[in-house]
Structures are given as structure tokens and as C-alpha cells.
Design a protein around this motif. Structure first.
Motif, PDB file in Angstrom:
ATOM      1  N   TYR A 221      33.075  35.150  39.666  1.00  0.00           N
ATOM      2  CA  TYR A 221      34.446  34.744  39.948  1.00  0.00           C
ATOM      3  C   TYR A 221      35.463  35.332  38.965  1.00  0.00           C
ATOM      4  CZ  TYR A 221      37.975  31.754  42.068  1.00  0.00           C
ATOM      5  OH  TYR A 221      39.067  31.299  42.751  1.00  0.00           O
ATOM      6  N   GLY A 222      35.008  35.829  37.842  1.00  0.00           N
ATOM      7  CA  GLY A 222      35.937  36.339  36.832  1.00  0.00           C
ATOM      8  C   GLY A 222      36.816  37.464  37.334  1.00  0.00           C
ATOM      9  N   MET A 223      36.357  38.217  38.354  1.00  0.00           N
ATOM     10  CA  MET A 223      37.167  39.333  38.854  1.00  0.00           C
ATOM     11  C   MET A 223      38.450  38.853  39.522  1.00  0.00           C
ATOM     12  SD  MET A 223      34.751  40.650  41.966  1.00  0.00           S
ATOM     13  CE  MET A 223      33.997  39.532  43.162  1.00  0.00           C
ATOM     14  N   VAL A 224      38.515  37.572  39.886  1.00  0.00           N
ATOM     15  CA  VAL A 224      39.752  37.029  40.462  1.00  0.00           C
ATOM     16  C   VAL A 224      40.899  37.139  39.459  1.00  0.00           C
ATOM     17  CG1 VAL A 224      40.841  34.955  41.422  1.00  0.00           C
ATOM     18  CG2 VAL A 224      38.449  35.494  41.971  1.00  0.00           C
ATOM     19  N   GLY A 225      40.577  37.060  38.174  1.00  0.00           N
ATOM     20  CA  GLY A 225      41.611  37.168  37.142  1.00  0.00           C
ATOM     21  C   GLY A 225      42.268  38.525  37.073  1.00  0.00           C
ATOM     22  N   LEU A 226      41.711  39.513  37.781  1.00  0.00           N
ATOM     23  CA  LEU A 226      42.302  40.856  37.793  1.00  0.00           C
ATOM     24  C   LEU A 226      43.377  41.020  38.866  1.00  0.00           C
ATOM     25  CD1 LEU A 226      39.064  42.995  37.296  1.00  0.00           C
ATOM     26  CD2 LEU A 226      40.833  42.506  35.599  1.00  0.00           C
ATOM     27  N   LEU A 227      43.587  40.023  39.709  1.00  0.00           N
ATOM     28  CA  LEU A 227      44.593  40.143  40.769  1.00  0.00           C
ATOM     29  C   LEU A 227      45.979  40.513  40.233  1.00  0.00           C
ATOM     30  CD1 LEU A 227      43.710  37.227  43.232  1.00  0.00           C
ATOM     31  CD2 LEU A 227      43.447  39.681  43.617  1.00  0.00           C
ATOM     32  N   PRO A 228      46.481  39.874  39.146  1.00  0.00           N
ATOM     33  CA  PRO A 228      47.802  40.277  38.641  1.00  0.00           C
ATOM     34  C   PRO A 228      47.837  41.731  38.182  1.00  0.00           C
ATOM     35  CG  PRO A 228      47.144  38.169  37.712  1.00  0.00           C
ATOM     36  CD  PRO A 228      45.944  38.732  38.395  1.00  0.00           C
ATOM     37  N   VAL A 229      46.718  42.223  37.634  1.00  0.00           N
ATOM     38  CA  VAL A 229      46.675  43.603  37.164  1.00  0.00           C
ATOM     39  C   VAL A 229      46.770  44.565  38.347  1.00  0.00           C
ATOM     40  CG1 VAL A 229      45.432  45.230  35.711  1.00  0.00           C
ATOM     41  CG2 VAL A 229      45.216  42.782  35.270  1.00  0.00           C
ATOM     42  N   TYR A 230      46.095  44.234  39.440  1.00  0.00           N
ATOM     43  CA  TYR A 230      46.206  45.074  40.644  1.00  0.00           C
ATOM     44  C   TYR A 230      47.649  45.113  41.137  1.00  0.00           C
ATOM     45  CZ  TYR A 230      41.273  46.053  41.427  1.00  0.00           C
ATOM     46  OH  TYR A 230      39.985  46.535  41.311  1.00  0.00           O
ATOM     47  N   ALA A 231      48.309  43.955  41.160  1.00  0.00           N
ATOM     48  CA  ALA A 231      49.692  43.907  41.644  1.00  0.00           C
ATOM     49  C   ALA A 231      50.616  44.750  40.775  1.00  0.00           C
ATOM     50  CB  ALA A 231      50.177  42.456  41.683  1.00  0.00           C
ATOM     51  N   LEU A 232      50.438  44.660  39.455  1.00  0.00           N
ATOM     52  CA  LEU A 232      51.369  45.312  38.532  1.00  0.00           C
ATOM     53  C   LEU A 232      51.027  46.779  38.301  1.00  0.00           C
ATOM     54  CD1 LEU A 232      51.633  42.394  35.945  1.00  0.00           C
ATOM     55  CD2 LEU A 232      53.301  42.991  37.705  1.00  0.00           C
ATOM     56  N   ASP A 233      49.737  47.082  38.095  1.00  0.00           N
ATOM     57  CA  ASP A 233      49.364  48.440  37.704  1.00  0.00           C
ATOM     58  C   ASP A 233      48.938  49.336  38.868  1.00  0.00           C
ATOM     59  OD1 ASP A 233      49.876  47.676  35.172  1.00  0.00           O
ATOM     60  OD2 ASP A 233      47.803  47.707  34.458  1.00  0.00           O
ATOM     61  N   ARG A 234      48.361  48.743  39.924  1.00  0.00           N
ATOM     62  CA  ARG A 234      47.905  49.551  41.051  1.00  0.00           C
ATOM     63  C   ARG A 234      48.962  49.607  42.154  1.00  0.00           C
ATOM     64  NH1 ARG A 234      42.924  50.236  43.668  1.00  0.00           N
ATOM     65  NH2 ARG A 234      42.027  50.579  41.598  1.00  0.00           N
ATOM     66  N   PHE A 235      49.507  48.434  42.518  1.00  0.00           N
ATOM     67  CA  PHE A 235      50.441  48.385  43.645  1.00  0.00           C
ATOM     68  C   PHE A 235      51.905  48.498  43.204  1.00  0.00           C
ATOM     69  CE2 PHE A 235      46.987  45.341  45.301  1.00  0.00           C
ATOM     70  CZ  PHE A 235      46.185  46.408  45.694  1.00  0.00           C
ATOM     71  N   HIS A 236      52.181  48.282  41.904  1.00  0.00           N
ATOM     72  CA  HIS A 236      53.528  48.409  41.340  1.00  0.00           C
ATOM     73  C   HIS A 236      54.559  47.566  42.110  1.00  0.00           C
ATOM     74  CE1 HIS A 236      51.917  51.648  38.920  1.00  0.00           C
ATOM     75  NE2 HIS A 236      51.502  52.260  40.014  1.00  0.00           N
ATOM     76  N   VAL A 237      54.218  46.274  42.308  1.00  0.00           N
ATOM     77  CA  VAL A 237      55.092  45.398  43.089  1.00  0.00           C
ATOM     78  C   VAL A 237      55.676  44.253  42.262  1.00  0.00           C
ATOM     79  CG1 VAL A 237      54.104  45.918  45.343  1.00  0.00           C
ATOM     80  CG2 VAL A 237      53.021  44.192  43.899  1.00  0.00           C
ATOM     81  N   GLY A 238      55.413  44.206  40.955  1.00  0.00           N
ATOM     82  CA  GLY A 238      56.040  43.216  40.088  1.00  0.00           C
ATOM     83  C   GLY A 238      55.534  41.804  40.317  1.00  0.00           C
ATOM     84  N   ASP A 239      56.305  40.844  39.780  1.00  0.00           N
ATOM     85  CA  ASP A 239      55.885  39.445  39.829  1.00  0.00           C
ATOM     86  C   ASP A 239      55.782  38.915  41.259  1.00  0.00           C
ATOM     87  OD1 ASP A 239      55.745  39.384  37.099  1.00  0.00           O
ATOM     88  OD2 ASP A 239      57.751  38.560  36.816  1.00  0.00           O
TER      89      ASP A 239
END
Length: 406
Positions: free
Chosen positions: A243-261
Motif C-alpha cells: 500500500y505504500g505506493m499510494v503515497g506517491l500519488l501527489p508526486v505523480y500529479a506534480l512531477d509527472r502530470f504537472h497539474v499542481g495541487d
């Protein structure tokens, strides 16, 4: 016991209309869960603004989950040795005291006092949380247990979505003190609803003194003698270890998808929606067969892993939302099917200890997985870390289902 009111099997809305005791239980759980997240949102903001350190804010999650893990040998027997309804009411009303302490800590600016109050609040939550799960088979008929458990399981994810969201709105509009007042009121209302439930929470009530070592040994003997219960625990362990990979969701949004908060919020919304809907999808696919439930639960764990494997390879927010939603449909289905399987396998005099074990095991292993993600990401990168844990979930599901079949 159940002849007093007619409850059609398999229909949640019919069950809610016809069964006032179940409505009160669901209402009490919804209030206390929402209130918990109200307080946590306010506390997170207070600690961060007081210290300026994200590390202190992260510490809140550890304080929120550790009591249930450390006190497991005591909490489990409590839910089997004492009247579960009175114990739940006592925890709800007792929680008002640390909430009041948080109000004082906020006004005096004391972070240390706030952390102590959170720890006390977490102890009450660790005792109160598993009680509805342990009591549910005594409150609804056997034909309605599956749908009742599905609804109760979905409530945990819904409580996060609604509680955290509304908590942020209330805190922003009226300040953290108002949020804590709402939290305190939610516990009082929860206690009133539980007090109005007429059916017993246990088939037999024991007030014998706690025998921590003997009670724990009895639990382990039951698990060794009941392979299906042990299998459900192993499946829960596999789910939480990945389940720890769920904590990477904000990183995907910010660094991969570049969509901010806003993108972070959208991914968490997709996660929560999947976790709410997953139990209902899992129940429909599993039907009433125990063996089918085992295989559907294993498939759901594999879906969790596959969802995140897809997430690791997409480059846009839209596909990312779909991957997160699919992955957490698997999480919700797997977690609740396992919990329902344990409810059915455990006798009433042991069910409290079994439910507390599940909650404690989930918190401990999810914490370990979350802590492991940071060094894994530093060594492998975000994408490969997601791939490793996603593949682990799929492999674990395959091995587990093979062992169950054997």
C-alpha cells in the motif's frame, strides 16, 4: 431475534429503511469517522504552522496509528470480555476530553500538548474502531451481513473523503476551534445513537478480568486451527505491504502530470471513489460462495497492482485518474471481502480480538510499506518503485490464490 422487522436480502436501501438498529450503527460510525478527520485536518494545519516542519506533520500519522498496534494485546480482549455497546459509548464520550484538550493546546500554542491529546484520542479510536465490525453479525441477519459489511467498509473511505474535505472547508471558514467543536459534537451524537441500538452487540456478555496472555494464546490457537481465517489475514497482510505506493500519488500529479495541487486533489478523489465503490463491486462478483469470495478477493489485490502498473506508464492526468480509480476499486473489494470472511469465520467470543488484530496488522504493515517507499524512491525512482510494488501485489495475489486452492 430478526422476525420483528422484514429485511429483504441483499438490498442496502431496503435494509436501511427496515432496520433502525443498523441505521443507528451506520450513523454513529459516519459521525465519529467524519469527526476524526475534522480534527486531523485542523491539527495538521496547527502543527505545520507552529513548527514550519513537514516532518512534524508526518509524525501525526504515526501517533494516529501506533496506539492500536502497541496496545493490541489489551484492546482485543477488551472487546470480547466487556459489553461492546457500553465500551463504544465510553470511548465516544471519553474522546470529548482530548478534543477539549486540543482546543486548549490551540489557544496556548502548545504543540506538545496537542500531540499528547492526539495520542489519547488515538487510543480511544483504537478501542472503538473495531467494535462495529465485531458486533455487526449480532445486529443484522445472516442474509444481510454481506451487504451490511460492504456498506460499513465503504464508510471508512467515505469518511475520509467527506471528513477531510469538509474539515478543510470549516477550518478555512471559521478556524480550527470550530472544527474541534464539530468533532466533539460528533462523538456525543455517536454515543447517543449507539445507546439507542436495541440488539445486543455480543451473543454473550462476559465481565471476567482480562487475561492478556491467555486471551492472545486463544486467538493464535483459533487462527492455527482455522485455515480460512489465517488465509484472510495473509491476504490483508499482502494488501497492506504493497500500500505504500499510494503515497506517491501527489508526486505523480506534480512531477509527472504537472497539474499542481488541484491534480493532487483529483487523484486522491479518484482513489477515494474507487475505495468506496470497490466493496460493492467485490460483493456483487463474489456472490454467496465462500470459495468464490476467496478468488475474487485475490483478483482484487491483483487489480490494485495492475492499476498502479498502468499509472507508472501513463503521462496524462486523465489516464492517471482512471488507473488510480481502478487500483482502488481493487483495494476496496479486497479489504472488505477479507474483513467479511473473517467475520464469518470467527465465533462471537473471539470476534473482537480477530477484528482488532486485522485493524492493528493493517496499520502496522501499511506504516512499514509507507516508510519503505522513501528509500526505495531515492534508490530506484518513482516509476520503478511503483512497478516493484505493483508487481509484488500481482505476484502475491497469484501465490496466495494458488495456496488457497491447494
Amino acid at each position: 431475534m430478526f422476525s420483528a422487522c422484514r429485511r429483504p436480502s441483499g438490498n442496502l436501501f431496503a435494509l436501511l429503511r427496515a432496520d433502525p438498529d443498523f441505521r443507528r450503527l451506520i450513523g454513529a460510525c459516519a459521525l465519529s469517522l467524519t469527526g476524526d478527520w475534522f480534527a486531523f485536518v485542523a491539527l495538521s494545519g496547527f502543527v505545520y504552522h507552529s513548527t514550519g516542519s513537514p516532518g512534524w506533520t508526518a509524525l501525526l500519522f504515526a501517533i494516529n496509528s501506533l496506539p492500536g498496534v502497541l496496545l493490541f494485546p489489551v484492546i482485543g480482549p477488551l472487546t470480547d470480555r466487556f459489553d461492546r455497546r457500553r465500551l463504544r459509548i465510553a470511548c465516544d464520550l471519553g474522546s470529548v476530553v482530548p478534543v477539549a484538550g486540543l482546543l486548549v493546546a490551540f489557544h496556548t500554542g502548545s504543540v506538545a500538548a496537542a500531540l499528547v491529546c492526539l495520542a489519547v484520542l488515538s487510543v480511544f479510536a483504537a478501542v472503538a474502531g473495531p467494535i462495529p465490525e465485531a458486533a455487526l453479525p449480532n445486529l443484522v441477519s445472516g442474509k444481510d451481513l454481506s451487504v451490511a459489511q460492504t456498506a460499513l467498509g465503504s464508510l471508512y473511505s467515505a469518511g475520509l473523503l467527506v471528513g477531510a474535505g469538509l474539515g478543510g472547508v470549516v477550518t478555512a471558514a471559521w478556524g480550527p476551534s470550530a472544527t474541534l467543536v464539530v468533532d466533539g459534537a460528533s462523538f456525543v451524537l455517536s454515543a447517543l445513537l449507539v445507546a439507542r441500538i436495541k440488539r445486543p452487540f455480543s451473543s454473550s456478555v462476559s465481565t471476567r478480568r482480562l487475561r492478556v496472555r491467555a486471551d492472545t494464546a486463544e486467538l493464535w490457537r483459533f487462527l492455527r486451527a482455522t485455515p480460512v481465517a489465517a488465509a484472510w489475514l495473509w491476504l490483508t497482510a499482502g494488501l497492506r505491504l504493497c500500500y505504500g505506493m499510494v503515497g506517491l500519488l501527489p508526486v505523480y500529479a506534480l512531477d509527472r502530470f504537472h497539474v499542481g495541487d488541484a491534480g493532487v486533489g483529483a487523484l486522491y478523489l479518484a482513489q477515494g471513489l474507487g475505495a468506496v465503490l470497490g466493496p460493492f463491486a467485490g460483493r456483487r462478483l463474489a456472490g454467496g460462495s465462500t470459495r468464490r469470495r476467496l478468488y475474487v478477493a485475490a483478483a482484487a489485490l491483483a487489480v490494485f497492482g495492475l492499476g498502479y502498473l498502468v499509472l507508472a506508464h501513463v503521462s496524462g492526468l486523465g489516464p492517471g485518474l482512471a488507473a488510480a480509480l481502478a487500483g482502488h476499486l481493487g483495494v476496496g473489494a479486497c479489504a472488505i471481502l477479507a474483513l467479511n470472511g473473517l467475520q464469518l469465520a470467527a465465533p462471537d467470543h473471539l470476534r473482537g480480538r480477530v477484528m482488532v488484530l486485522v485493524f492493528s496488522l493493517s496499520s502496522a504493515l501499511q506504516g512499514v510499506s509507507t516508510l519503505a517507499v522513501a528509500p526505495m524512491t531515492a534508490a530506484l525512482g518513482m516509476t520503478d518503485t511503483t512497478r516493484v510494488l505493483g508487481l509484488l501485489a500481482v505476484a502475491y495475489a497469484i501465490v496466495w490464490s494458488t495456496r488457497v486452492r491447494g
